[in-house]
Design a protein around this motif. Sequence first.
Motif, PDB file in Angstrom:
ATOM      1  N   TRP A 128       0.833  -1.200   0.000  1.00  0.00           N
ATOM      2  CA  TRP A 128       0.000   0.000   0.000  1.00  0.00           C
ATOM      3  C   TRP A 128       0.871   1.254   0.000  1.00  0.00           C
ATOM      4  O   TRP A 128       0.560   2.233  -0.663  1.00  0.00           O
ATOM      5  CB  TRP A 128      -0.938   0.009   1.198  1.00  0.00           C
ATOM      6  N   ARG A 129       1.967   1.207   0.745  1.00  0.00           N
ATOM      7  CA  ARG A 129       2.892   2.354   0.771  1.00  0.00           C
ATOM      8  C   ARG A 129       3.568   2.518  -0.590  1.00  0.00           C
ATOM      9  O   ARG A 129       3.703   3.624  -1.111  1.00  0.00           O
ATOM     10  CB  ARG A 129       3.926   2.135   1.889  1.00  0.00           C
ATOM     11  N   GLN A 130       4.001   1.421  -1.173  1.00  0.00           N
ATOM     12  CA  GLN A 130       4.696   1.445  -2.460  1.00  0.00           C
ATOM     13  C   GLN A 130       3.831   2.047  -3.566  1.00  0.00           C
ATOM     14  O   GLN A 130       4.329   2.781  -4.422  1.00  0.00           O
ATOM     15  CB  GLN A 130       5.117   0.023  -2.845  1.00  0.00           C
ATOM     16  N   ILE A 157      14.949  -7.994  -4.120  1.00  0.00           N
ATOM     17  CA  ILE A 157      13.867  -7.526  -4.994  1.00  0.00           C
ATOM     18  C   ILE A 157      14.312  -6.272  -5.749  1.00  0.00           C
ATOM     19  O   ILE A 157      14.095  -6.153  -6.957  1.00  0.00           O
ATOM     20  CB  ILE A 157      12.580  -7.266  -4.168  1.00  0.00           C
ATOM     21  N   ILE A 158      14.950  -5.363  -5.028  1.00  0.00           N
ATOM     22  CA  ILE A 158      15.448  -4.129  -5.654  1.00  0.00           C
ATOM     23  C   ILE A 158      16.569  -4.453  -6.638  1.00  0.00           C
ATOM     24  O   ILE A 158      16.558  -3.988  -7.784  1.00  0.00           O
ATOM     25  CB  ILE A 158      15.922  -3.140  -4.566  1.00  0.00           C
ATOM     26  N   ALA A 159      17.536  -5.275  -6.215  1.00  0.00           N
ATOM     27  CA  ALA A 159      18.693  -5.616  -7.059  1.00  0.00           C
ATOM     28  C   ALA A 159      18.274  -6.307  -8.349  1.00  0.00           C
ATOM     29  O   ALA A 159      18.902  -6.112  -9.400  1.00  0.00           O
ATOM     30  CB  ALA A 159      19.671  -6.496  -6.279  1.00  0.00           C
ATOM     31  N   GLU A 160      17.221  -7.106  -8.276  1.00  0.00           N
ATOM     32  CA  GLU A 160      16.766  -7.847  -9.456  1.00  0.00           C
ATOM     33  C   GLU A 160      15.785  -7.053 -10.320  1.00  0.00           C
ATOM     34  O   GLU A 160      15.237  -7.578 -11.287  1.00  0.00           O
ATOM     35  CB  GLU A 160      16.150  -9.183  -9.032  1.00  0.00           C
ATOM     36  N   GLY A 161      15.546  -5.799  -9.955  1.00  0.00           N
ATOM     37  CA  GLY A 161      14.731  -4.929 -10.793  1.00  0.00           C
ATOM     38  C   GLY A 161      13.238  -5.057 -10.634  1.00  0.00           C
ATOM     39  O   GLY A 161      12.478  -4.584 -11.483  1.00  0.00           O
ATOM     40  N   PHE A 162      12.782  -5.662  -9.531  1.00  0.00           N
ATOM     41  CA  PHE A 162      11.343  -5.811  -9.319  1.00  0.00           C
ATOM     42  C   PHE A 162      10.739  -4.693  -8.471  1.00  0.00           C
ATOM     43  O   PHE A 162       9.534  -4.667  -8.250  1.00  0.00           O
ATOM     44  CB  PHE A 162      11.025  -7.173  -8.706  1.00  0.00           C
ATOM     45  N   ALA A 163      11.578  -3.781  -7.999  1.00  0.00           N
ATOM     46  CA  ALA A 163      11.095  -2.623  -7.254  1.00  0.00           C
ATOM     47  C   ALA A 163      12.152  -1.526  -7.342  1.00  0.00           C
ATOM     48  O   ALA A 163      13.343  -1.809  -7.524  1.00  0.00           O
ATOM     49  CB  ALA A 163      10.829  -2.980  -5.795  1.00  0.00           C
ATOM     50  N   ALA A 164      11.695  -0.319  -7.195  1.00  0.00           N
ATOM     51  CA  ALA A 164      12.607   0.825  -7.170  1.00  0.00           C
ATOM     52  C   ALA A 164      13.366   0.834  -5.842  1.00  0.00           C
ATOM     53  O   ALA A 164      12.884   0.289  -4.833  1.00  0.00           O
ATOM     54  CB  ALA A 164      11.815   2.119  -7.321  1.00  0.00           C
TER      55      ALA A 164
END
Length: 189
Positions: A128-130, A157-164
């Motif tokens: 919800w925050r994202q 998750i960030i390193a693999e490009g699934f989130a900023a």
Amino acid sequence: MPHPAANPAHSVCVFCGSRTGNRPAYLRAAHETGAILAQHGWQLVYGAGDVGLMGEVARAAQEAGGRTFGVIPEHLFSREVGKRDLSTFVVTQTMHERKKVMFMNCDAIVVLPGGAGSLDEFFEVLTWRQIGLHEKPIFLVNVEGYWDPLLAVIERIIAEGFAAPSLRDFTIAVPDAAALQKALEETFA
């Protein structure tokens, strides 16, 4: 006695285990968290159970004279031993309603050690925050490194490009209840 400078309108949602876990530090952190909330005049919002870390947080808040707002779904009333002696006691039909009511009645979210249910609650408020539905702070109380694997997953998750990279900024990891207290004091200042 509530902290004199506390804003009585502040409420803190605590997600945590319906079990106590294997380390005494988990139970101690739950107790300290409940006491801290009460001492500052901050209302505890939680899952209304009287078992595990949930029950410990609530009992500690009550013992210190705090206000307690519990939300439990009908199907967990017996399993989590619904704690009826709370300041506010709400029974919902579903788990989703429970999470929504808890979230809508708080100013900050705290996640103590817990299992799949705590992870579900954490990821829902994080998502919800994202997507911009709220800006409430989310604190992970990383007792004895309990949440280290979760923090590593967020980095993955960030390193693999699934989130900023901003995903990591939506949670604040603190090592214990004392650090949580300081972080909440700064949040509510």
